[in-house]
Design a protein around this motif. Structure first.
Motif, PDB file in Angstrom:
ATOM      1  N   ALA A 136       0.462  -1.472  -0.092  1.00 11.44           N
ATOM      2  CA  ALA A 136      -0.335  -0.013  -0.107  1.00 11.44           C
ATOM      3  C   ALA A 136       0.862   1.142   0.000  1.00 11.44           C
ATOM      4  O   ALA A 136       1.941   1.513   0.875  1.00 11.44           O
ATOM      5  CB  ALA A 136      -1.001   0.034   1.346  1.00 11.44           C
ATOM      6  N   VAL A 137       0.556   2.031  -0.956  1.00  7.66           N
ATOM      7  CA  VAL A 137       1.010   3.904  -0.608  1.00  7.66           C
ATOM      8  C   VAL A 137       0.484   4.197  -0.492  1.00  7.66           C
ATOM      9  O   VAL A 137      -0.449   4.795  -0.941  1.00  7.66           O
ATOM     10  CB  VAL A 137       1.618   3.571  -2.549  1.00  7.66           C
ATOM     11  N   LEU A 138       1.050   5.338   0.870  1.00  8.87           N
ATOM     12  CA  LEU A 138       1.145   5.927   1.697  1.00  8.87           C
ATOM     13  C   LEU A 138       1.874   7.387   1.636  1.00  8.87           C
ATOM     14  O   LEU A 138       2.876   7.499   2.313  1.00  8.87           O
ATOM     15  CB  LEU A 138       0.994   5.295   3.400  1.00  8.87           C
ATOM     16  N   GLY A 139       1.407   8.209   1.090  1.00  5.57           N
ATOM     17  CA  GLY A 139       1.503   9.316   0.476  1.00  5.57           C
ATOM     18  C   GLY A 139       1.433  10.163   2.092  1.00  5.57           C
ATOM     19  O   GLY A 139       0.339  10.148   3.162  1.00  5.57           O
ATOM     20  N   VAL A 140       3.489  10.890   2.507  1.00  2.00           N
ATOM     21  CA  VAL A 140       2.576  11.647   3.570  1.00  2.00           C
ATOM     22  C   VAL A 140       2.714  13.248   3.185  1.00  2.00           C
ATOM     23  O   VAL A 140       3.996  13.575   2.887  1.00  2.00           O
ATOM     24  CB  VAL A 140       3.706  11.274   4.581  1.00  2.00           C
ATOM     25  N   ASP A 141       1.591  14.084   3.408  1.00  2.00           N
ATOM     26  CA  ASP A 141       1.349  15.573   2.844  1.00  2.00           C
ATOM     27  C   ASP A 141       0.427  16.514   3.017  1.00  2.00           C
ATOM     28  O   ASP A 141      -0.706  15.936   3.539  1.00  2.00           O
ATOM     29  CB  ASP A 141       1.969  16.184   1.412  1.00  2.00           C
ATOM     30  N   ALA A 172       1.712  13.692  -9.691  1.00  2.00           N
ATOM     31  CA  ALA A 172       2.318  12.464  -9.853  1.00  2.00           C
ATOM     32  C   ALA A 172       2.335  11.445  -8.910  1.00  2.00           C
ATOM     33  O   ALA A 172       1.342  10.384  -8.782  1.00  2.00           O
ATOM     34  CB  ALA A 172       3.196  11.997 -10.988  1.00  2.00           C
ATOM     35  N   MET A 173       2.649  11.936  -8.158  1.00  2.00           N
ATOM     36  CA  MET A 173       3.103  10.575  -7.347  1.00  2.00           C
ATOM     37  C   MET A 173       1.960  11.012  -5.660  1.00  2.00           C
ATOM     38  O   MET A 173       1.276   9.518  -5.814  1.00  2.00           O
ATOM     39  CB  MET A 173       4.254  11.510  -6.355  1.00  2.00           C
ATOM     40  N   ARG A 174       1.370  11.795  -6.027  1.00  2.00           N
ATOM     41  CA  ARG A 174      -0.037  11.628  -4.913  1.00  2.00           C
ATOM     42  C   ARG A 174      -1.187  10.658  -5.377  1.00  2.00           C
ATOM     43  O   ARG A 174      -1.751  10.615  -5.381  1.00  2.00           O
ATOM     44  CB  ARG A 174      -0.425  13.694  -4.775  1.00  2.00           C
ATOM     45  N   SER A 175      -1.373  11.496  -7.000  1.00  2.00           N
ATOM     46  CA  SER A 175      -2.490  10.542  -7.586  1.00  2.00           C
ATOM     47  C   SER A 175      -1.886   8.748  -7.978  1.00  2.00           C
ATOM     48  O   SER A 175      -3.409   8.450  -7.766  1.00  2.00           O
ATOM     49  CB  SER A 175      -2.316  10.826  -9.522  1.00  2.00           C
ATOM     50  N   GLY A 176      -0.777   8.566  -7.700  1.00  2.00           N
ATOM     51  CA  GLY A 176      -1.179   6.885  -7.812  1.00  2.00           C
ATOM     52  C   GLY A 176      -1.066   6.699  -5.686  1.00  2.00           C
ATOM     53  O   GLY A 176      -1.049   5.197  -5.723  1.00  2.00           O
ATOM     54  N   CYS A 177      -1.396   7.400  -4.909  1.00  2.00           N
ATOM     55  CA  CYS A 177      -1.063   6.584  -3.494  1.00  2.00           C
ATOM     56  C   CYS A 177      -2.903   6.327  -3.648  1.00  2.00           C
ATOM     57  O   CYS A 177      -3.226   6.994  -3.484  1.00  2.00           O
ATOM     58  CB  CYS A 177      -0.821   7.854  -2.457  1.00  2.00           C
ATOM     59  N   ASP A 178      -2.041   5.468  -2.350  1.00  2.00           N
ATOM     60  CA  ASP A 178      -3.535   4.801  -1.719  1.00  2.00           C
ATOM     61  C   ASP A 178      -4.308   5.645  -0.706  1.00  2.00           C
ATOM     62  O   ASP A 178      -5.969   5.314  -0.380  1.00  2.00           O
ATOM     63  CB  ASP A 178      -3.004   3.517  -1.313  1.00  2.00           C
TER      64      ASP A 178
END
Length: 215
Positions: A136-141, A172-178
């Motif tokens: 799972a890709v968890l962005g931190v922002d 691009a990174m945020r768009s692919g985060c779960d």
């Protein structure tokens, strides 16, 4: 005016040469003969004194967490090294550099030697790799729509992704985060340093899934 602190009597870090000389050196192949001869002043646990880098990395490999850490390297951010150092402290499975291959290693304090590093040319390739690994890709922002990390149930098999200082995660990174998470703040500033944020986020994951000492 008070004079500066005298550091001449400050305790030395690490240990000196192995007592007794070469005749008393341990025969264990994990030990580095150069360190045994000259001493070991590295920032490592006492149990790893005099060990080779490879031996330390193999030992940590046996107890790494299933947590991955990814960092976007767009502007050669100085904070990348700090995040790498924290990933080492929490025994992350792997650190991923997304974007520029070369990154500023100064803040890592050579801890990258004890980690597994992987490079991804862009966010799309990174997301494809994460999907192939079931992570799972968890962005931190701190962006609209993000949820508080301290209240979130974090997947065990996951990768925490951090962006650049001030800019945050790329579109691009945020768009692919779960999921995109933020750290709740209570003062006047909008954001905290990304290196500090990474340490908090990793600790949140460890609180939920980390091994206890001795396990």
């Amino acid at each position: 005016m008070e004079s500066g602190r005298d550091l001449s009597d400050a305790p030395e870090v690490g240990v000196g040469p192995w007592p007794g000389g070469p005749a008393t050196w341990p025969q264990d192949p994990r030990y580095d003969h150069e360190l045994l001869a000259a001493g070991d002043r590295r920032n490592v646990l006492d149990e790893y004194r005099y060990w080779t880098v490879e031996a330390i990395r193999r030992d940590v490999d046996g107890r790494r967490h299933p947590l991955h850490v990814a960092i976007e390297n767009i502007d050669h951010d100085l904070n990348i090294g700090s995040i790498v150092r924290t990933a080492n402290a929490f025994a992350a499975a792997e650190v991923h550099i997304v974007g520029r291959r070369r990154w500023n290693r100064r803040g890592a304090m050579v801890t990258d030697r004890y980690l597994h590093l992987r490079h991804h040319p862009d966010a799309d390739e990174f997301h494809g790799w994460a999907a192939s690994q079931g992570l799972a890709v968890l962005g931190v922002d701190n962006v609209p729509g993000s949820v508080p990390i301290e209240a979130a149930e974090l997947p065990r098999d996951s990768v925490l992704v951090f962006g650049q200082e001030s800019a945050g995660l790329s579109v691009a990174m945020r768009s692919g985060c779960d999921q995109v998470l933020h750290i709740t703040q209570y003062g006047s500033t909008r954001s905290i340093n990304v290196g500090a944020a990474a340490a908090i986020a990793m600790h949140c994951w460890v609180q939920q899934h980390g091994r206890r000492p001795g396990e």
